[in-house]
Enzyme design. Sequence first.
Site, short mmCIF file in Angstrom:
data_model
loop_
_atom_site.label_atom_id
_atom_site.label_comp_id
_atom_site.label_asym_id
_atom_site.label_seq_id
_atom_site.Cartn_x
_atom_site.Cartn_y
_atom_site.Cartn_z
NE ARG A 177 10.39 5.78 -25.52
CZ ARG A 177 11.37 5.81 -24.60
NH1 ARG A 177 11.17 6.32 -23.40
NH2 ARG A 177 12.56 5.37 -24.89
CB SER A 227 10.62 2.89 -32.00
OG SER A 227 12.02 2.91 -31.97
CD GLU A 297 7.76 5.01 -28.84
OE1 GLU A 297 8.37 3.95 -28.58
OE2 GLU A 297 8.34 6.08 -29.05
C1 LIG Z 1 13.93 9.55 -36.51
C2 LIG Z 1 13.19 9.54 -35.20
C3 LIG Z 1 13.85 9.13 -34.05
C4 LIG Z 1 13.18 9.11 -32.82
N1 LIG Z 1 13.86 8.72 -31.72
C5 LIG Z 1 13.23 8.70 -30.53
C6 LIG Z 1 13.94 8.31 -29.35
O1 LIG Z 1 15.13 8.00 -29.37
N2 LIG Z 1 13.25 8.29 -28.18
C7 LIG Z 1 11.93 8.64 -28.10
O2 LIG Z 1 11.38 8.61 -27.01
N3 LIG Z 1 11.25 9.01 -29.19
C8 LIG Z 1 11.86 9.06 -30.40
N4 LIG Z 1 11.16 9.45 -31.52
C9 LIG Z 1 9.71 9.76 -31.41
C10 LIG Z 1 9.39 11.24 -31.10
O3 LIG Z 1 10.43 12.10 -31.57
C11 LIG Z 1 9.15 11.49 -29.62
O4 LIG Z 1 8.09 10.71 -29.13
C12 LIG Z 1 8.87 12.98 -29.33
O5 LIG Z 1 8.89 13.16 -27.96
C13 LIG Z 1 7.52 13.44 -29.86
O6 LIG Z 1 7.48 14.86 -29.76
P1 LIG Z 1 6.66 15.76 -30.79
O7 LIG Z 1 6.79 17.17 -30.37
O8 LIG Z 1 7.08 15.46 -32.18
O9 LIG Z 1 5.20 15.24 -30.51
P2 LIG Z 1 4.01 14.96 -31.55
O10 LIG Z 1 4.39 13.83 -32.42
O11 LIG Z 1 3.62 16.21 -32.21
O12 LIG Z 1 2.88 14.48 -30.53
C14 LIG Z 1 3.03 13.32 -29.76
C15 LIG Z 1 1.98 13.33 -28.65
O13 LIG Z 1 2.28 14.37 -27.74
C16 LIG Z 1 1.18 15.28 -27.64
N5 LIG Z 1 1.73 16.63 -27.49
C17 LIG Z 1 2.64 17.24 -28.29
N6 LIG Z 1 2.93 18.47 -27.79
C18 LIG Z 1 2.15 18.63 -26.69
C19 LIG Z 1 1.97 19.68 -25.74
N7 LIG Z 1 2.62 20.84 -25.81
N8 LIG Z 1 1.08 19.48 -24.73
C20 LIG Z 1 0.39 18.32 -24.62
N9 LIG Z 1 0.51 17.30 -25.49
C21 LIG Z 1 1.39 17.45 -26.50
C22 LIG Z 1 0.38 15.08 -28.92
O14 LIG Z 1 -0.98 15.45 -28.71
C23 LIG Z 1 0.56 13.60 -29.16
O15 LIG Z 1 -0.34 12.88 -28.35
C24 LIG Z 1 11.81 9.50 -32.75
C25 LIG Z 1 11.16 9.91 -33.92
C26 LIG Z 1 11.83 9.95 -35.13
C27 LIG Z 1 11.12 10.44 -36.36
#
Ligand SMILES: Cc1cc2nc3c(=O)[nH]c(=O)nc-3n(C[C@H](O)[C@H](O)[C@H](O)COP(=O)(O)OP(=O)(O)OC[C@H]3O[C@@H](n4cnc5c(N)ncnc54)[C@H](O)[C@@H]3O)c2cc1C
Length: 302
Positions: A177, A227, A297
């Site tokens: 992660r 999580s 996380e």
């Molecule tokens: C119901 C549910 C289930 C989930 N299941 C999983 C799972 O199975 N596995 C898992 O790993 N995660 C899971 N997640 C967590 C999440 O979906 C992941 O961590 C996902 O990768 C985050 O992506 P995001 O675009 O929403 O990032 P954000 O939440 O918008 O940002 C997360 C981080 O990434 C950075 N970021 C975002 N976009 C960029 C970019 N273009 N360039 C640089 N930095 C950036 C942000 O600044 C921040 O630090 C889950 C979440 C939910 C709500």
Amino acid sequence: MISETVIETLQSFVPEENIHLQEPMAGRTTFRIGGPADCLIEIENEEQLKQITRYLNLVEERYFILGNGSNLLVSDRGYAGTILQVGRKMSRILVEGTRIRAQAGALLSQVSKTALEHSLTGLEFASGIPGTVGGGVVMNAGAYGGELSQVVTQVNVVSPEGESLEFDRETMEFGYRTSALRKHSFTVTEVLFDLKEGEKGRIQAGMEECSRLRREKQPLEYPSAGSVFKRPEGYYAGKLIMDAGMRGYQTGGARVSDKHCGFIVNVGKATAQDVLDVISEIRERVKMRFGVDLETEIIYLE
Ligand SMILES: Cc1cc2nc3c(=O)[nH]c(=O)nc-3n(C[C@H](O)[C@H](O)[C@H](O)COP(=O)(O)OP(=O)(O)OC[C@H]3O[C@@H](n4cnc5c(N)ncnc54)[C@H](O)[C@@H]3O)c2cc1C
């Protein structure tokens, strides 16, 4: 508070409809929590990103990169600064043989769907992760034995100075992660996935199995950020929380999910403070009972 002059300059970089002032972050996160950001800009292309980050650095205005907001808890006071959202306005997906080139704002579910349509295997695990390609790569998102690090071969980023740079799998320093990008303020613009030819029926079955497991195990009916804690070595966070007697523990509208204790869900009007209080109680009780330090996380933005 961001000044009028800064806003006027930002308006010269992007169309006016992409700029949202005093934008409630509750509407931009899967937790449905968070006060207003001074300014939120939806980015459409790399050039805009370069101009804006270069400018904000020059005038020393803080900014934060937002993907789909699915791993984020935003403070009730909101964010004093500019949020740059790399999302649906920058989400082109191209297939090049067995490779897929996706812009950072594309959803992982869309990229996985494209892989399925072209009978490419390797991204089945990611089909139900509700994040963008950019957010996924930064966090090295993973599930059911797969992680993005296994299929990502190139990551294009923009530095705070507005320079384009390229990372490969080694320089990304992927870990559980995490990746090298969590230490730097680079913005991911595009990612190249290296997949393999597969059989469509099997790929589809793999994705369906992942969705079935998710529906069965995760409280998808409530807003959450997934999580809350990283998996501590040798344990499962959800099990530790359950064994500490915290299933259903609730403060305000934030509740330890009855279905999966590793999730905190927003059961109605939860504030960020409610979530922080639940997190702190969990950490304290798990430490006391099992001597394990739980590390979050999800990212807290204030
Ligand atoms: C119901 C549910 C289930 C989930 N299941 C999983 C799972 O199975 N596995 C898992 O790993 N995660 C899971 N997640 C967590 C999440 O979906 C992941 O961590 C996902 O990768 C985050 O992506 P995001 O675009 O929403 O990032 P954000 O939440 O918008 O940002 C997360 C981080 O990434 C950075 N970021 C975002 N976009 C960029 C970019 N273009 N360039 C640089 N930095 C950036 C942000 O600044 C921040 O630090 C889950 C979440 C939910 C709500």
